[in-house]
Design an enzyme around this catalytic site. Sequence first.
Site, PDB file in Angstrom:
ATOM      1  CG  ASN A   8      -1.924   1.274   1.258  1.00  0.00           C
ATOM      2  OD1 ASN A   8      -1.851   2.008   0.506  1.00  0.00           O
ATOM      3  ND2 ASN A   8      -2.430   1.354   2.519  1.00  0.00           N
ATOM      4  CE  LYS A  10      -0.426   3.428   4.667  1.00  0.00           C
ATOM      5  NZ  LYS A  10      -0.107   3.624   6.233  1.00  0.00           N
ATOM      6  CG  HIS A  88      -5.984   2.151   5.218  1.00  0.00           C
ATOM      7  ND1 HIS A  88      -5.482   3.036   6.073  1.00  0.00           N
ATOM      8  CD2 HIS A  88      -4.794   1.188   5.281  1.00  0.00           C
ATOM      9  CE1 HIS A  88      -4.156   2.639   6.460  1.00  0.00           C
ATOM     10  NE2 HIS A  88      -3.834   1.511   5.624  1.00  0.00           N
ATOM     11  CD  GLU A  90      -2.957   5.771   6.585  1.00  0.00           C
ATOM     12  OE1 GLU A  90      -3.037   5.692   5.318  1.00  0.00           O
ATOM     13  OE2 GLU A  90      -2.095   5.320   7.322  1.00  0.00           O
ATOM     14  CD  GLU A 154      -3.550  -2.392   7.500  1.00  0.00           C
ATOM     15  OE1 GLU A 154      -2.417  -2.361   7.019  1.00  0.00           O
ATOM     16  OE2 GLU A 154      -4.038  -1.124   7.268  1.00  0.00           O
ATOM     17  N   GLY A 160       2.674   2.490  11.074  1.00  0.00           N
ATOM     18  CA  GLY A 160       3.647   3.690  10.828  1.00  0.00           C
ATOM     19  C   GLY A 160       4.319   3.896  12.097  1.00  0.00           C
ATOM     20  CB  SER A 190       5.306  -1.694  12.341  1.00  0.00           C
ATOM     21  OG  SER A 190       4.936  -0.542  12.665  1.00  0.00           O
TER      22      SER A 190
HETATM   23  P1  13P Z   1       3.067   0.689   7.826  1.00  0.00           P
HETATM   24  O1  13P Z   1       3.432  -0.569   6.935  1.00  0.00           O
HETATM   25  O2  13P Z   1       3.799   1.935   7.423  1.00  0.00           O
HETATM   26  O3  13P Z   1       3.151   0.392   9.223  1.00  0.00           O
HETATM   27  O4  13P Z   1       1.335   0.835   7.169  1.00  0.00           O
HETATM   28  C1  13P Z   1       0.742  -0.268   7.241  1.00  0.00           C
HETATM   29  C2  13P Z   1      -0.565   0.076   6.511  1.00  0.00           C
HETATM   30  O5  13P Z   1      -1.342   1.135   6.788  1.00  0.00           O
HETATM   31  C3  13P Z   1      -0.856  -0.673   5.253  1.00  0.00           C
HETATM   32  O6  13P Z   1      -2.091  -0.465   4.711  1.00  0.00           O
END
Ligand code: 13P
Length: 224
Positions: A8, A10, A88, A90, A154, A160, A190
């Site tokens: 992903n 982003k 997601h 976010e 997740e 992150g 992570s």
């Molecule tokens: P990180 O791997 O940066 O923690 O992000 C995970 C994520 O949100 C994948 O969709």
Amino acid sequence: MDKIVAANWKMNKSISQSEKFVRKLKKVDVRNNVIIFPSFIALPAVSQILEKERCGAQDSFYESSGAHTGEVSPEMIKEVADYVIIGHSERRAKGETNEILNKKVKACSAAGLKIIFCVGEKEGEDSHAVVKKQIIEGLKGTDALTDFVIIAYEPVWAIGTGKTPETDEIMEAVKYIKSLYSCEVLYGGSVNGENAEEILKICDGVLVGSASLDFQSFLKIARS
Ligand code: 13P
């Protein structure tokens, strides 16, 4: 058996940076089933280089067409990709409710997209209670569509942050999710080249954010 290793990206990588990455990826052997989720704007270019079955969108709207400025429909995505991420954290943080996500899941599966549906608790929340509500409400009426749905666990606090749950906690969450909904379950939050191998042993794949942006670190995960 091959595992899913989903990247992903982003809101990262320009069109040319995305093209460069997938051109390199195409030249190397990876053991696992790699799926790349670039930005919408880079998706057609990435899809021309990789096969459609290795490409996905980071979101979709639930209508097929119409006066919805800025939105992209499942049918439009299906022209260039076979996968879509829905729910997601976010995006949930920006106000997407389980009711909206349920409409998106239904519209995307009707268009023939495979959905990676994200669930997970915030710091301090009861994981089972949160995940159960997200699955019951977000995946309502989709029991006949389990072939189209993959769930990504997740935990929001692991995204992150460099923090991950203990292996047995991930194992327990995966088992719990499978008891609620019969589908493949990924872990995200992570994931990196150091922990991927152990995590991949206990679930059906990983959804990788920041560690998927660097080619070598992603390759290490894809080969785990
Ligand atoms: P990180 O791997 O940066 O923690 O992000 C995970 C994520 O949100 C994948 O969709």
